[in-house]
Design a protein around this motif. Structure first.
Motif, PDB file in Angstrom:
ATOM      1  N   TRP A 216      34.393  41.485  34.646  1.00  0.00           N
ATOM      2  CA  TRP A 216      33.442  41.124  33.300  1.00  0.00           C
ATOM      3  C   TRP A 216      32.927  39.712  33.334  1.00  0.00           C
ATOM      4  O   TRP A 216      31.666  38.832  33.259  1.00  0.00           O
ATOM      5  CB  TRP A 216      33.718  41.504  32.249  1.00  0.00           C
ATOM      6  N   SER A 217      34.442  39.052  32.850  1.00  0.00           N
ATOM      7  CA  SER A 217      33.774  37.069  32.921  1.00  0.00           C
ATOM      8  C   SER A 217      33.337  36.506  34.169  1.00  0.00           C
ATOM      9  O   SER A 217      32.411  36.279  33.952  1.00  0.00           O
ATOM     10  CB  SER A 217      35.369  37.310  32.935  1.00  0.00           C
ATOM     11  N   LEU A 218      33.845  37.208  35.630  1.00  0.00           N
ATOM     12  CA  LEU A 218      33.072  36.351  36.559  1.00  0.00           C
ATOM     13  C   LEU A 218      31.583  36.649  36.563  1.00  0.00           C
ATOM     14  O   LEU A 218      30.601  35.888  36.990  1.00  0.00           O
ATOM     15  CB  LEU A 218      33.530  37.373  38.122  1.00  0.00           C
ATOM     16  N   SER A 219      31.000  38.479  36.004  1.00  0.00           N
ATOM     17  CA  SER A 219      29.842  39.085  36.675  1.00  0.00           C
ATOM     18  C   SER A 219      28.922  37.624  35.249  1.00  0.00           C
ATOM     19  O   SER A 219      27.575  37.035  35.140  1.00  0.00           O
ATOM     20  CB  SER A 219      29.607  39.938  36.077  1.00  0.00           C
ATOM     21  N   ALA A 220      29.997  37.684  34.017  1.00  0.00           N
ATOM     22  CA  ALA A 220      28.884  36.833  32.438  1.00  0.00           C
ATOM     23  C   ALA A 220      28.306  35.234  33.023  1.00  0.00           C
ATOM     24  O   ALA A 220      27.457  34.532  32.721  1.00  0.00           O
ATOM     25  CB  ALA A 220      29.522  36.851  31.606  1.00  0.00           C
ATOM     26  N   GLU A 221      29.461  34.947  33.942  1.00  0.00           N
ATOM     27  CA  GLU A 221      29.695  33.139  34.221  1.00  0.00           C
ATOM     28  C   GLU A 221      28.369  32.981  35.193  1.00  0.00           C
ATOM     29  O   GLU A 221      27.449  32.306  34.945  1.00  0.00           O
ATOM     30  CB  GLU A 221      30.768  32.676  35.546  1.00  0.00           C
ATOM     31  N   LEU A 222      28.027  34.118  36.346  1.00  0.00           N
ATOM     32  CA  LEU A 222      27.613  34.509  37.342  1.00  0.00           C
ATOM     33  C   LEU A 222      25.824  34.282  36.598  1.00  0.00           C
ATOM     34  O   LEU A 222      25.451  33.995  37.165  1.00  0.00           O
ATOM     35  CB  LEU A 222      27.320  34.565  38.629  1.00  0.00           C
ATOM     36  N   THR A 223      25.684  35.224  36.142  1.00  0.00           N
ATOM     37  CA  THR A 223      24.330  35.571  35.407  1.00  0.00           C
ATOM     38  C   THR A 223      23.749  34.918  33.496  1.00  0.00           C
ATOM     39  O   THR A 223      22.642  34.940  33.670  1.00  0.00           O
ATOM     40  CB  THR A 223      24.362  37.003  35.610  1.00  0.00           C
TER      41      THR A 223
ATOM     42  N   PHE B 220      32.258  48.115  35.785  1.00  0.00           N
ATOM     43  CA  PHE B 220      31.663  47.407  34.890  1.00  0.00           C
ATOM     44  C   PHE B 220      31.141  48.691  33.610  1.00  0.00           C
ATOM     45  O   PHE B 220      31.796  48.348  32.925  1.00  0.00           O
ATOM     46  CB  PHE B 220      29.898  47.466  35.116  1.00  0.00           C
ATOM     47  N   ALA B 221      31.037  50.132  34.513  1.00  0.00           N
ATOM     48  CA  ALA B 221      30.757  51.132  33.177  1.00  0.00           C
ATOM     49  C   ALA B 221      32.291  51.399  32.644  1.00  0.00           C
ATOM     50  O   ALA B 221      32.876  51.115  30.947  1.00  0.00           O
ATOM     51  CB  ALA B 221      30.910  52.303  34.164  1.00  0.00           C
ATOM     52  N   ALA B 222      33.693  50.520  32.864  1.00  0.00           N
ATOM     53  CA  ALA B 222      34.754  51.212  32.447  1.00  0.00           C
ATOM     54  C   ALA B 222      34.721  50.076  31.700  1.00  0.00           C
ATOM     55  O   ALA B 222      35.601  50.077  29.995  1.00  0.00           O
ATOM     56  CB  ALA B 222      36.284  51.050  32.800  1.00  0.00           C
ATOM     57  N   ARG B 223      34.785  48.707  32.104  1.00  0.00           N
ATOM     58  CA  ARG B 223      34.820  47.446  30.679  1.00  0.00           C
ATOM     59  C   ARG B 223      33.743  47.833  28.749  1.00  0.00           C
ATOM     60  O   ARG B 223      34.346  47.148  28.546  1.00  0.00           O
ATOM     61  CB  ARG B 223      34.482  46.263  31.223  1.00  0.00           C
ATOM     62  N   LEU B 224      32.204  48.442  30.145  1.00  0.00           N
ATOM     63  CA  LEU B 224      31.439  48.042  28.818  1.00  0.00           C
ATOM     64  C   LEU B 224      31.887  49.417  27.835  1.00  0.00           C
ATOM     65  O   LEU B 224      31.397  49.818  27.195  1.00  0.00           O
ATOM     66  CB  LEU B 224      30.107  48.978  29.600  1.00  0.00           C
ATOM     67  N   ASP B 225      32.561  50.262  27.916  1.00  0.00           N
ATOM     68  CA  ASP B 225      32.943  51.590  27.337  1.00  0.00           C
ATOM     69  C   ASP B 225      33.495  50.721  26.098  1.00  0.00           C
ATOM     70  O   ASP B 225      33.870  50.941  25.312  1.00  0.00           O
ATOM     71  CB  ASP B 225      32.836  52.741  28.221  1.00  0.00           C
ATOM     72  N   ALA B 226      34.345  50.501  27.021  1.00  0.00           N
ATOM     73  CA  ALA B 226      36.153  49.577  26.409  1.00  0.00           C
ATOM     74  C   ALA B 226      35.758  48.762  24.875  1.00  0.00           C
ATOM     75  O   ALA B 226      35.730  49.227  23.849  1.00  0.00           O
ATOM     76  CB  ALA B 226      36.610  48.897  27.372  1.00  0.00           C
ATOM     77  N   TRP B 227      34.937  48.122  25.165  1.00  0.00           N
ATOM     78  CA  TRP B 227      33.892  47.620  25.050  1.00  0.00           C
ATOM     79  C   TRP B 227      32.403  47.955  23.615  1.00  0.00           C
ATOM     80  O   TRP B 227      33.019  47.955  22.366  1.00  0.00           O
ATOM     81  CB  TRP B 227      33.524  46.252  24.934  1.00  0.00           C
TER      82      TRP B 227
ATOM     83  N   PRO C 195      41.755  47.815  34.060  1.00  0.00           N
ATOM     84  CA  PRO C 195      41.499  46.897  32.846  1.00  0.00           C
ATOM     85  C   PRO C 195      41.127  45.938  32.758  1.00  0.00           C
ATOM     86  O   PRO C 195      40.473  44.956  32.864  1.00  0.00           O
ATOM     87  CB  PRO C 195      42.047  47.508  31.868  1.00  0.00           C
ATOM     88  N   GLU C 196      42.351  45.251  34.388  1.00  0.00           N
ATOM     89  CA  GLU C 196      42.864  43.872  34.038  1.00  0.00           C
ATOM     90  C   GLU C 196      41.371  43.300  34.889  1.00  0.00           C
ATOM     91  O   GLU C 196      40.700  42.425  34.656  1.00  0.00           O
ATOM     92  CB  GLU C 196      44.140  43.267  34.517  1.00  0.00           C
ATOM     93  N   GLN C 197      40.911  44.137  36.142  1.00  0.00           N
ATOM     94  CA  GLN C 197      40.223  43.789  37.179  1.00  0.00           C
ATOM     95  C   GLN C 197      38.683  44.644  36.603  1.00  0.00           C
ATOM     96  O   GLN C 197      37.384  43.589  36.989  1.00  0.00           O
ATOM     97  CB  GLN C 197      39.986  45.147  38.413  1.00  0.00           C
ATOM     98  N   ALA C 198      38.817  45.101  36.022  1.00  0.00           N
ATOM     99  CA  ALA C 198      37.006  45.345  35.048  1.00  0.00           C
ATOM    100  C   ALA C 198      37.593  44.235  33.980  1.00  0.00           C
ATOM    101  O   ALA C 198      36.123  43.555  34.036  1.00  0.00           O
ATOM    102  CB  ALA C 198      37.581  46.595  34.107  1.00  0.00           C
ATOM    103  N   GLU C 199      37.743  43.466  33.450  1.00  0.00           N
ATOM    104  CA  GLU C 199      37.464  42.288  32.697  1.00  0.00           C
ATOM    105  C   GLU C 199      38.016  40.861  32.603  1.00  0.00           C
ATOM    106  O   GLU C 199      36.911  40.270  32.665  1.00  0.00           O
ATOM    107  CB  GLU C 199      39.222  42.090  31.769  1.00  0.00           C
ATOM    108  N   ARG C 200      38.089  40.693  34.625  1.00  0.00           N
ATOM    109  CA  ARG C 200      37.911  39.646  35.307  1.00  0.00           C
ATOM    110  C   ARG C 200      36.585  39.468  36.098  1.00  0.00           C
ATOM    111  O   ARG C 200      35.931  38.551  35.618  1.00  0.00           O
ATOM    112  CB  ARG C 200      38.886  39.832  36.743  1.00  0.00           C
TER     113      ARG C 200
END
Length: 316
Positions: free
Chosen positions: A302-309, A197-204, A295-300
Motif C-alpha cells: 500500500w505504501s509503495l503504491s501510494a508513493e508511485l501513484t 490490496f483487498a486485504a489492506r483496503l478491508d483492514a482500513w 499484513p506486513e506485505q499488504a502495508e508495504r
C-alpha cells in the motif's frame, strides 16, 4: 460494534464451481444499486455486467475501448459506458473526477479488468504493464473514488485475482522487471498484489463500513488469453488443435463471473471482509499463499503504491 475479522475458511455458501452469476443473484434485488465494473464488456466482465443489470443494478462499465463496450452491451438496460485506461494515471484521474462530480455514492466496485502473460510492455514512468494495469491502476481508482465509496454505507470492493498468485510473491527488489522479464512471473506478482490490496483496503475501510474481498474466478477461456499462442494453450491442455476447449474443469464465462458477483452482493458476507474467495465461497487456507494475506506485505505494498501513484485516501 467492531467489525468481525474473517477466518480464511469456507462458510458453506450453498454455491459452487458450476454456479452462474445469475444463480447467485436469483433472490437478490439490486434495484437502482450502483455498481462499477472495470472491463465489464468482455469475458467474465461482460457476464458480471449482465447479471448485475439483470438484478436491477445500474452498472458503470469502464474500459479502454468505449466504442467496443457500447457494441458489446447494446440492448442492456441500466448500463452506462465510460472511458478508463488503467495503465494511464491521467485517465484514471479524469474518470474519477467525472464520477465524483456527479455526486453519486458507489456501493459496489468490481476491479475486474486485467491483462495476462503479456509481452514486456512499459507504461507511465517505465512501470511493467501487468503490475501497473492490474494493480496500480485499480489502486489509484479506488483511492480517488474513496469519497463516493465511503459515502455509500456498506460498500464492497472486489479485486479479481487468480490462483496465478501462487507463482510469485511481490518481487520487492525488482518489481518492474528491470533485470529480465518473465511474463508469467509478472502476472503472478500482479495477482498477488490484487490479494494484498483487498486485504489492506478491508483492514482500513471497515471503519467506514467498506469491506473488500479478492478472488480466483476459475479457469475460463476468454479474451484474457489474447497474448497466448494456440500452441502455448495446447501445451497447457487448455485447447485442442482447432482451438476448442479441451479441459473439462474450465468454467463458462457466466460461471467465471459468479464468484465476483457473489463477493460483491452476498448477504452471507455481511460483516466479513479481507478474505480470498473461490467458487462462490471463502477459500480454504491452502488455496491462498500466506504471503498474499500477510499484513506486513499488504502495508508495504500500500505504501509503495501510494508513493508511485501519488494518491492515498488512507493518509487522511
Amino acid at each position: 460494534m467492531a467489525a468481525k475479522t474473517t477466518p480464511q475458511r469456507k462458510i458453506n455458501s450453498g454455491f459452487g464451481a458450476r454456479t452462474s452469476a445469475s444463480d447467485v443473484l436469483r433472490d437478490i434485488d439490486l434495484t437502482d444499486t450502483l455498481a462499477l465494473v472495470t472491463g465489464g464488456y468482455s469475458g467474465i466482465g461482460l457476464e458480471t455486467t449482465r447479471a448485475l443489470a439483470g438484478a436491477g443494478a445500474r452498472v458503470i462499465v469502464a474500459g479502454r475501448r468505449p466504442a467496443e463496450a457500447r457494441r458489446a452491451l447494446a440492448g442492456l438496460d441500466r448500463v452506462e459506458v465510460a472511458e478508463l485506461d488503467l495503465g494511464d494515471l491521467a485517465s484514471v484521474a479524469r474518470f474519477a473526477d467525472d464520477f465524483l462530480a456527479s455526486g453519486r455514492a458507489l456501493p459496489i466496485v468490481i476491479n475486474n479488468a486485467g491483462i495476462m502473460a503479456a509481452p514486456l510492455h512499459r507504461v507511465g514512468p517505465g512501470w511493467e504493464a501487468q503490475f501497473a494495469t492490474n494493480h496500480l491502476g485499480h489502486f489509484a481508482l479506488v483511492n480517488r473514488l474513496w469519497p463516493a465509496i465511503a459515502r455509500a454505507g456498506g460498500a464492497r470492493v472486489v479485486s479479481v485475482s487468480s490462483r496465478g498468485h501462487h507463482g510469485s510473491a511481490i518481487r520487492w527488489e525488482d518489481i518492474h522487471f528491470e533485470r529480465g522479464y518473465d511474463k508469467w512471473l509478472a502476472y503472478s506478482q500482479a495477482k498477488t498484489a490484487n490479494v494484498l490490496f483487498a486485504a489492506r483496503l478491508d483492514a482500513w475501510g471497515r471503519e467506514f463500513g467498506v469491506r473488500a474481498f479478492s478472488l480466483h474466478p476459475g479457469a475460463i477461456l476468454t479474451p484474457l488469453q489474447r497474448h497466448l499462442t494456440r500452441e502455448e494453450m495446447m501445451a497447457a491442455g487448455w485447447v485442442d488443435a482447432e482451438g476448442n476447449g479441451a479441459d473439462p474443469t474450465f468454467k463458462t464465462p457466466e460461471q467465471g463471473a459468479a464468484t465476483q458477483v457473489w463477493a460483491a452482493t452476498s448477504p452471507a458476507l455481511a460483516g466479513l471482509g479481507g478474505a480470498y474467495c473461490e467458487d462462490c465461497d471463502i477459500a480454504e487456507p491452502e488455496d491462498v499463499r500466506e504471503y498474499a494475506l500477510d499484513p506486513e506485505q499488504a502495508e508495504r505494498l500500500w505504501s509503495l503504491s501510494a508513493e508511485l501513484t501519488g494518491v492515498d485516501a488512507a493518509a487522511g
